[in-house]
Design an enzyme around this catalytic site. Sequence first.
Site, PDB file in Angstrom:
ATOM      1  N   SER A 100       0.827  -1.213   0.000  1.00  0.00           N
ATOM      2  CA  SER A 100       0.000   0.000   0.000  1.00  0.00           C
ATOM      3  C   SER A 100       0.857   1.258   0.000  1.00  0.00           C
ATOM      4  O   SER A 100       0.531   2.248  -0.669  1.00  0.00           O
ATOM      5  CB  SER A 100      -0.944  -0.006   1.204  1.00  0.00           C
ATOM      6  OG  SER A 100      -0.220   0.021   2.417  1.00  0.00           O
ATOM      7  N   ARG A 152       0.442   3.351  -3.450  1.00  0.00           N
ATOM      8  CA  ARG A 152      -0.292   4.610  -3.267  1.00  0.00           C
ATOM      9  C   ARG A 152       0.488   5.778  -3.862  1.00  0.00           C
ATOM     10  O   ARG A 152      -0.062   6.607  -4.604  1.00  0.00           O
ATOM     11  CB  ARG A 152      -0.562   4.854  -1.782  1.00  0.00           C
ATOM     12  CG  ARG A 152      -1.325   6.175  -1.528  1.00  0.00           C
ATOM     13  CD  ARG A 152      -1.426   6.498  -0.058  1.00  0.00           C
ATOM     14  NE  ARG A 152      -2.239   5.537   0.660  1.00  0.00           N
ATOM     15  CZ  ARG A 152      -1.762   4.602   1.480  1.00  0.00           C
ATOM     16  NH1 ARG A 152      -0.449   4.516   1.687  1.00  0.00           N
ATOM     17  NH2 ARG A 152      -2.568   3.768   2.096  1.00  0.00           N
ATOM     18  N   ASN A 193      -0.732   7.759  -7.441  1.00  0.00           N
ATOM     19  CA  ASN A 193      -1.074   9.181  -7.440  1.00  0.00           C
ATOM     20  C   ASN A 193      -0.152   9.994  -8.341  1.00  0.00           C
ATOM     21  O   ASN A 193      -0.604  10.874  -9.087  1.00  0.00           O
ATOM     22  CB  ASN A 193      -1.028   9.723  -6.013  1.00  0.00           C
ATOM     23  CG  ASN A 193      -2.266   9.396  -5.214  1.00  0.00           C
ATOM     24  OD1 ASN A 193      -3.295  10.057  -5.329  1.00  0.00           O
ATOM     25  ND2 ASN A 193      -2.195   8.345  -4.411  1.00  0.00           N
TER      26      ASN A 193
END
Length: 279
Positions: free
Chosen positions: A207, A211, A215
Amino acid sequence: MSGETSQEYIEHHLTNLTFGNHPDNGWGFAHSSAEAGEMGFWALNIDTMGWSIVLGLLFLWLFNKAAKTATSGVPSSFQNGIEMVVEFIDDTVGTIFSHNNPLIAPMALTIFVWVFFMNVMDLIPVDWIPMFASAIGISHMKVVPSTDPNITMSIALSIFGFILYYSVKHKGLGGFFAELAFHPFPKWLAPLNLFLEGVTLIAKPISLGLRLFGNMYAGEMIFILIAILFGAGLGWALLASGLQLVWALFHVLIIALQAFIFAVLTVVYMTQAHDVEDH
């Protein structure tokens, strides 16, 4: 973008400068994403590594300079800026991490500033550095290291190593295993607990890395799509100028927020690794 279709333009900007051993051509640089994929796992993204190292050295130089020129009198604006960053991270760590480990605050500071510097590269117009690289004979040049999962996952896996190390150090191998096997359900459901807690443990680095990558990759893609509009005529170019400005201003928030989230989650995971419970 002259002579390129929109698809070719996007593919060119999203392709790394990859060096590796191609099964047909031997050692060398890939000329396309397909060639890079054929080089296999051990191929190196030279641009990603180069820019991440340069930005890491920039971080060390700036903070070393601030430390050497620091004064107890009236500080310069440069010293003020560095002190604000250090105090901000130190206060953040202090509110989350309640244990005694002098490594955690410097780790959080390094992660925050280094990831922030890598993210900031996304604000450089997408054609500037690739065009310069092309002019000196370099076929591809991705300048935002955090849009490469190799970098984001490498940092995340390094943090995962620290999580495992401190978990075993403070809880013991048996205590760490008990934490995984005997929570949250009763001990007789140990296999289920191990599965659930194992997934939770492995999800931490995944994660963290994905992440940040997701993004930043999405942000870079939007900049590239906006850049395509500049070649579609004067009206579209004017619209693209406005869109680029608006997205850049909004993206500043994303850049800083993603660096902060990465650093904060690292501190949270380090706290969990240090926490010792009675089993």
